[in-house]
Design an enzyme around this catalytic site. Structure first.
Site, short mmCIF file in Angstrom:
data_model
loop_
_atom_site.label_atom_id
_atom_site.label_comp_id
_atom_site.label_asym_id
_atom_site.label_seq_id
_atom_site.Cartn_x
_atom_site.Cartn_y
_atom_site.Cartn_z
N ASP A 6 -8.62 -9.78 1.18
CA ASP A 6 -9.10 -9.02 2.33
C ASP A 6 -10.50 -9.45 2.76
O ASP A 6 -10.96 -9.04 3.83
CB ASP A 6 -9.08 -7.51 2.04
N THR A 20 0.82 -1.19 0.00
CA THR A 20 0.00 0.00 0.00
C THR A 20 0.86 1.24 0.00
O THR A 20 2.05 1.15 0.32
CB THR A 20 -0.85 -0.04 1.29
#
Ligand code: DON
Length: 558
Positions: free
Chosen positions: A407, A365
């Protein structure tokens, strides 16, 4: 060269201890070329939204492992007094099913939610970044995309992190000939200092600059995504790209230690975890305990343990089993705080999650922060999830696809890549957004504004909350707040991860005596933050844990 100078526990100072200062706008991001792209746009008269989008698109070129067109993210904005959040999180493709990652026996198929296009959610970044500019930007769209096009077309220098990343992940990149052709030129990872040109990505960005979102989500590029996905067993289709829409959402808002805070709501758990952490710490009178003593660390861990336990209930706002309002309700935080004992850790298996009747027991990220000279602020965290996402680069498009599907709760009780236990509310379903931990946040008090956030998977809320607390509770200078060593706890596993020198030996022993199990970790997040006073001085800080840079525009000089 990041020369680290070690000071007493809790303090970690790098060779660049000074935050950049000035008044013409500020940018902090994970890559020098991206920070420069943002500063260039500010100098050209762009505002915080223009600069944030330019920085994010430049990251999509120079930080392919995280920066992305094939991924998604979140933005928190504050323009004048209006605070908004933009959700451009990936969604599950229309053909996704709850059991898509299980074998015939109902067992999880190793790697299925992480490697290859079956792991990819529908990319949200193309529509999200465009929307952010359309709503809040000032410069023409083409000017905001221009620095990224230049980097991709004219080339950029491979830095050490990109060289070591491609080397470390060469197996993943080598699995897909399409990816290897770009990122393993001649079969080898690119060397630090070499020049990288990405002509296909440059063409994609040029089309995006000319025609906006449909240039990517419809026509030949969307068709290329579907072709690559089908070739490698994915369910991502061109129709999924065309149907994707970003969503403006009300921020999670709370007050903490005299500051107003706005952070990301569901489908991120980040704002809720940050809000619960601050709410519990205020109730426990955290600020009055000695800064580097065991009491403070203990209470921080106990707060996180409970906030991450409640995370199990969360998911896409349409299916979540609890809301921000419920989990941040004063009564719930009072009850939770009342059960935290100063002398002893609560074992995580005895911390139950929130329930309607409040019945409790007796782990790629990138984040960027921008402020313009008017004090407008944008915090963006974007991701492909894992490093280089699912590993598949779409030929004809030039970008990597994410592996965000991991996720979701991919099998009952199965922790995700970051070790987070997830719940039913976060099971796979077509069109659903998978629960995130990303925590782009803006805090303000009068004219003072802080823009903050981090990468780091499950460690994002804990990294962000520690730096924010360093600023709003202890009054640290921005760079010192970012440099300071950090710790992490996420309910399960019941372990306290500690960066070197986060705890003095005495504090570490005291925490162990209270029942905490400590585990060294190399890093908790990589926080890029800017702060400033509206109409006054601004500062931008880089995190010594990474290669990021921070910069300021000086109106008198520029
Ligand atoms: O949305 C999330 O919480 C994760 N997909 C973030 C992944 C991440 O931060 C990886 N980078 N360090």
């Amino acid at each position: 060269m990041s020369l680290i100078l070690l000071l007493p526990a809790g303090v970690l100072c790098a060779a660049h201890p000074e935050a950049a200062r000035g008044s013409g706008g500020a940018v902090a991001s994970a890559a020098p070329a991206a920070t420069e792209a943002g500063l260039e746009v500010l100098r050209a008269g762009g505002n915080a939204a223009d600069a944030a989008v330019a920085t994010a698109l430049a990251l999509a070129v120079v930080r392919p492992r995280a920066g992305n067109l094939g991924g998604g993210g979140f933005a928190v904005t504050r323009f004048d007094d209006e605070v908004r959040t933009l959700d451009f999180r990936e969604t599950a493709p229309a053909e996704a099913t709850r059991d898509m990652y299980l074998d015939e026996q109902g067992e999880p198929r190793p790697g299925a939610s992480l490697i290859g296009p079956l792991a990819a959610g529908v990319p949200g970044s193309p529509a999200g970044l465009y929307e952010l500019h359309k709503e809040l930007g000032r410069l023409p769209w083409a000017e905001v995309v221009a620095p990224a096009i230049r980097l991709a077309r004219d080339g950029f220098t491979v830095d050490r992190r990109l060289a070591s990343g491609t080397k470390k992940y060469a197996d993943l990149l080598g699995r897909f000939p399409e990816t290897a052709a770009v990122w393993l030129p001649g079969g080898q990872p690119p060397k630090a200092g070499s020049s990288m040109h990405l002509p296909v990505l440059a063409a994609t960005l040029e089309a995006y600059a000319e025609r906006g979102v449909p240039a990517i989500t419809e026509g030949p590029i969307a068709a290329a995504v579907e072709l690559a996905s089908r070739r490698h067993g994915g369910v991502l289709r061109a129709a999924d790209l065309a149907a994707y829409r970003p969503v403006w959402r009300e921020p999670v808002r709370f007050e903490a230690f005299g500051w107003q805070v706005a952070s990301m709501p569901l489908p991120s758990s980040g704002g809720i975890i940050l809000g619960q952490t601050c709410g519990l710490l205020e109730r426990l009178e955290w600020a009055k305990f000695s800064r580097f003593g065991a009491d403070r660390f203990h209470l921080l861990i106990e707060a996180w343990r409970r906030a991450y336990a409640d995370r199990v209930l969360l998911g896409d706002p349409r299916t979540s089993d609890a809301s921000a309002a419920q989990l941040l309700a004063g009564e719930w935080l009072d009850l939770r705080a009342g059960r935290i004992r100063l002398a002893k850790a609560t074992p995580s298996d005895r911390v139950r999650t929130w329930s309607r009747d409040f019945e409790e027991e007796s782990p790629e990220t990138t984040h960027l922060s921008v402020m313009d000279s008017d004090g407008n602020a944008v915090a963006i965290t974007t991701t492909l999830n894992g490093t280089f996402g699912c590993g598949l680069l779409v030929p004809g498009a030039g970008f990597l696809l994410n592996n965000e599907m991991d996720d979701f709760e991919t099998a009952p009780g199965q922790p995700n890549f970051y070790g987070l236990i997830q719940g039913e509310a976060n099971s796979v379903g077509p069109g659903k957004r998978m629960l995130s931990s990303m925590t782009p946040t803006i805090a303000w008090r009068g004219k003072e504004v802080i823009v903050i956030g981090s990468p780091g998977g499950s460690k994002i809320p804990t990294a962000t909350s520690q730096v924010l607390l360093n600023l709003i509770v202890d009054g640290d200078e921005l760079q010192a707040a970012v440099d300071r060593a950090r710790i992490h706890h996420q309910w399960m596993p019941d372990l306290v991860y500690t960066e070197a020198h986060a705890l003095s030996p005495e504090t570490a022993k005291a925490l162990e005596r209270r029942g905490h199990e400590l585990r060294p970790t190399s890093g908790v997040g990589e926080v890029h933050s800017v702060r400033g006073e509206i109409g006054g001085e601004m500062q931008a800080a880089q995190d010594p844990r990474g290669p990021g840079t921070a910069g300021i525009v000086h109106p008198a000089v520029d």
